[in-house]
Write a protein that holds these residues in place. Structure first.
Motif, short mmCIF file in Angstrom:
data_model
loop_
_atom_site.label_atom_id
_atom_site.label_comp_id
_atom_site.label_asym_id
_atom_site.label_seq_id
_atom_site.Cartn_x
_atom_site.Cartn_y
_atom_site.Cartn_z
N ASP A 222 0.85 -1.18 0.00
CA ASP A 222 0.00 0.00 0.00
C ASP A 222 0.88 1.23 0.00
OD1 ASP A 222 -2.52 -1.30 0.16
OD2 ASP A 222 -2.14 -1.71 2.29
N ILE A 223 0.68 2.12 -0.95
CA ILE A 223 1.42 3.37 -1.01
C ILE A 223 0.45 4.51 -0.69
CG2 ILE A 223 2.81 4.93 -2.41
CD1 ILE A 223 3.67 2.55 -4.06
N ILE A 224 0.78 5.27 0.34
CA ILE A 224 -0.08 6.37 0.78
C ILE A 224 0.69 7.67 0.64
CG2 ILE A 224 -1.54 7.25 2.63
CD1 ILE A 224 -1.48 4.48 3.87
N GLN A 225 0.12 8.61 -0.05
CA GLN A 225 0.82 9.86 -0.36
C GLN A 225 0.32 10.99 0.53
OE1 GLN A 225 0.44 12.44 -4.19
NE2 GLN A 225 2.00 10.88 -4.60
N PHE A 226 1.29 11.73 1.08
CA PHE A 226 1.01 12.90 1.91
C PHE A 226 1.76 14.11 1.35
CE2 PHE A 226 0.38 9.28 4.64
CZ PHE A 226 -0.69 9.62 5.44
N GLU A 227 1.23 15.29 1.61
CA GLU A 227 1.91 16.51 1.21
C GLU A 227 1.94 17.47 2.37
OE1 GLU A 227 2.08 19.72 -2.49
OE2 GLU A 227 0.50 18.20 -2.40
N GLU A 228 3.02 18.24 2.48
CA GLU A 228 3.16 19.16 3.61
C GLU A 228 2.03 20.17 3.60
OE1 GLU A 228 6.67 21.61 5.91
OE2 GLU A 228 6.89 21.21 3.77
N TYR A 229 1.40 20.31 4.75
CA TYR A 229 0.32 21.27 4.91
C TYR A 229 0.92 22.66 5.04
CZ TYR A 229 -3.99 23.24 6.89
OH TYR A 229 -5.12 23.98 7.12
N ASN A 230 0.37 23.65 4.39
CA ASN A 230 0.91 25.02 4.41
C ASN A 230 2.22 25.07 3.66
OD1 ASN A 230 1.45 27.67 4.81
ND2 ASN A 230 1.64 27.56 7.04
N LYS A 231 2.14 25.08 2.33
CA LYS A 231 3.33 25.07 1.48
C LYS A 231 4.14 26.36 1.59
CE LYS A 231 1.11 22.27 -2.12
NZ LYS A 231 0.77 22.22 -3.55
N SER A 232 3.47 27.46 1.85
CA SER A 232 4.14 28.76 1.76
C SER A 232 5.21 28.96 2.81
CB SER A 232 3.12 29.89 1.85
OG SER A 232 2.44 29.83 3.09
N SER A 233 5.06 28.34 3.97
CA SER A 233 6.05 28.51 5.02
C SER A 233 5.99 27.31 5.95
CB SER A 233 5.79 29.78 5.83
OG SER A 233 4.53 29.71 6.45
N PRO A 234 7.12 26.93 6.53
CA PRO A 234 7.12 25.77 7.42
C PRO A 234 6.28 26.02 8.65
CG PRO A 234 9.19 26.95 7.56
CD PRO A 234 8.43 27.57 6.43
N LEU A 235 5.76 24.94 9.21
CA LEU A 235 4.94 25.07 10.41
C LEU A 235 5.72 25.63 11.58
CD1 LEU A 235 2.56 22.08 11.14
CD2 LEU A 235 2.09 24.51 11.16
N ILE A 236 7.02 25.52 11.53
CA ILE A 236 7.81 25.90 12.67
C ILE A 236 7.94 27.42 12.74
CG2 ILE A 236 10.14 25.75 11.73
CD1 ILE A 236 8.87 24.38 14.99
N THR A 237 6.80 28.08 12.89
CA THR A 237 6.77 29.52 13.07
C THR A 237 6.38 29.87 14.50
OG1 THR A 237 4.53 29.52 12.20
CG2 THR A 237 6.30 30.05 10.67
N PHE A 238 6.53 28.94 15.39
CA PHE A 238 6.24 29.14 16.81
C PHE A 238 4.86 29.73 17.05
CE2 PHE A 238 10.75 29.85 16.02
CZ PHE A 238 11.25 28.74 16.66
N PRO A 239 3.79 29.07 16.49
CA PRO A 239 2.46 29.60 16.71
C PRO A 239 2.06 29.49 18.17
CG PRO A 239 2.35 27.44 15.69
CD PRO A 239 3.80 27.84 15.74
N ILE A 240 1.13 30.36 18.59
CA ILE A 240 0.79 30.43 20.00
C ILE A 240 -0.56 29.80 20.30
CG2 ILE A 240 2.18 32.40 20.57
CD1 ILE A 240 -1.47 32.76 19.71
N ILE A 241 -1.12 29.02 19.36
CA ILE A 241 -2.45 28.51 19.60
C ILE A 241 -2.46 27.13 20.20
CG2 ILE A 241 -3.33 29.87 17.70
CD1 ILE A 241 -3.61 27.33 16.11
#
Length: 453
Positions: A222-241
């Protein structure tokens, strides 16, 4: 897009206990207000780590000696921070990368606190490196198709992952396995700043991937394909939520100029002249009317920079725009320690339970100036109401909540009325529909809540 091989020695047992969630989650990494703009040496950054990593000071000396004239515009300390992270020594469980990744996977914010200075320096270095697109693969023994419904799920990588160009993918056995294919848009090529420069290593920062499709499915594979969510910038923007973060950023202005590329989106890659003219027409510290603007997530940096920071608007009206989770996720980055924005209005703005969850978690920190949250005429159900009710356990600033004309049932109404009656918060006005089926609630709480029947 480059294909790479993921390093199992740093991935650990991640794929035996995949962190699969129903909606986007934010990565839990602490960045505190006293360090966000400071310049710090690697020696000072690791001082809090000496107790848990006895060899750390000696390894820092080695890293600094090998990073005297770094490339990519990095300082010696920034380059050495990456070098130190890539170093291996015996025993493996005493290496910096091993300990840090273990803590990141544990979601334990308290254990992360001593790492704050080092993480600040490390991300300052990684932020300077250009992002590259890669595809990497991992085969696992689990049959995710049988055990999970992945159609609208996300896989969260809470730690750092090393990938390499030096090991052919063909060496990996794929028989009777589930193959995960990940497309990443924000990986960092760190070859010029690592301990073993022959490995052609690429570093994947904490991020998340969304399921896209099944491909080439056979009886034994089984091959399962994923893509990074939020292409414009990495998630590592230290969100506060994220609920577990105990402190947040001092101001969005410092935050965007130091850590995230949000401000550059509006300055270099994307412009919305109509929106910019609309914002410019408003006076300083006034009501900012951005209704019927067909806003998208690309407009968020413009709104934050020009409306919230520069114009210091006191009321932000985003009514009659079709907003989504990504839009709200970026918008709430402007809330911590903002002292001017008092009202947020989302009348007929396509706000659903996921959007409410993000708003509620952001306001739960009690570190913004928002006193009114307008959510009339949206798609909020009892699930979204649960998030709002939990928010009031800590929020003492919000005084008015408007949730009229949402599909909220008896359970949700009761939760909000109980929140209105809770002495721990300062909710003074609750604007909500009371249906005939819940008339008893109206009688009970009529004296303490403004209601429309």
């Amino acid at each position: 897009m480059t294909s790479v091989y993921i390093d199992n020695t740093t991935a650990g047992d991640r794929y035996n206990t995949l962190d699969i969630v129903q909606e986007p989650q934010q990565i839990c990494l602490p960045i505190y207000k006293d360090t966000i703009n400071s310049v710090i040496s690697l020696e000072d950054a690791v001082k809090p780590l000496v107790e848990c990593i006895p060899k750390i000071l000696r390894k820092v000396q080695q890293a600094k000696q090998n990073c005297q004239n770094p490339s990519d515009g990095l300082s010696s300390d920034e380059s050495a921070a990456i070098y130190l992270f890539s170093m291996r020594w015996k025993p493996d469980d005493e290496c910096l990368y091993f300990i840090l990744n273990t803590i990141l996977r544990s979601h334990d914010v308290e254990k992360l606190k001593p790492w704050n200075l080092y993480l600040k320096l490390l991300f300052s270095a990684l932020h300077r490196l250009p992002s590259i697109e890669i595809t990497f693969y991992q085969d696992i023994k689990q049959d995710l198709i049988k055990n999970k419904n992945l159609k609208e799920n996300f896989i969260v990588f809470r730690d750092f992952t090393f990938c390499s160009l030096s090991i052919p993918l063909s060496q990996k056995s794929t028989r009777n396995r589930t193959i995960l294919e990940f497309k990443c848009h924000n990986a960092k090529f760190i070859e010029r700043h690592i301990f073993n420069s022959d490995k052609n290593e690429i570093l994947l920062m904490p991020t998340q991937f969304q399921f896209t499709k099944y491909v080439d499915r056979r009886n034994d594979l089984d091959i399962i394909q994923f893509e990074e969510y939020n292409k414009s910038s990495p998630l590592i923007t230290f969100p506060i939520i994220f609920k577990q973060i105990h402190e947040s950023i001092t101001s969005m202005k410092k935050f965007t100029s130091t850590v995230t590329p949000m401000n550059t989106l509006s300055d270099t890659l994307y412009r919305n002249s109509k929106l910019e003219r609309q914002i410019a027409s408003h006076l300083l510290r006034s009501q900012m009317n951005l209704t019927y603007q067909n806003l998208t997530v690309n407009d968020v940096p413009i709104i934050i920079k020009q409306a919230i920071i520069d114009k210091q608007c006191t009321k932000l009206l985003l009514d009659n725009n079709s907003l989504n989770v990504e839009f709200i996720s970026n918008l709430v980055l402007a809330l911590p320690n903002n002292t001017t924005l008092q009202e947020l209005h989302f009348f007929r703005a396509n706000i659903d339970d996921k959007c409410v969850q993000i708003l509620a978690q952001a306001l739960a920190f009690n570190n913004s100036s928002v006193t009114l949250l307008g959510l009339n005429y949206n798609s909020i159900t009892d699930i979204g109401v649960q998030y709002l009710a939990e928010m009031f356990n800590t929020n003492t600033i919000l005084t008015c909540l408007q949730v009229r004309s949402n599909p909220i049932r008896k359970k949700g109404i009761k939760l909000l009325l109980n929140a209105r009656h809770d002495p721990r918060n300062n909710l003074q006005q609750l604007d909500i529909d009371i249906k005939k089926s819940s008339i008893n609630f109206e009688r009970i709480f009529k004296s303490i809540c403004h209601l429309e029947t």
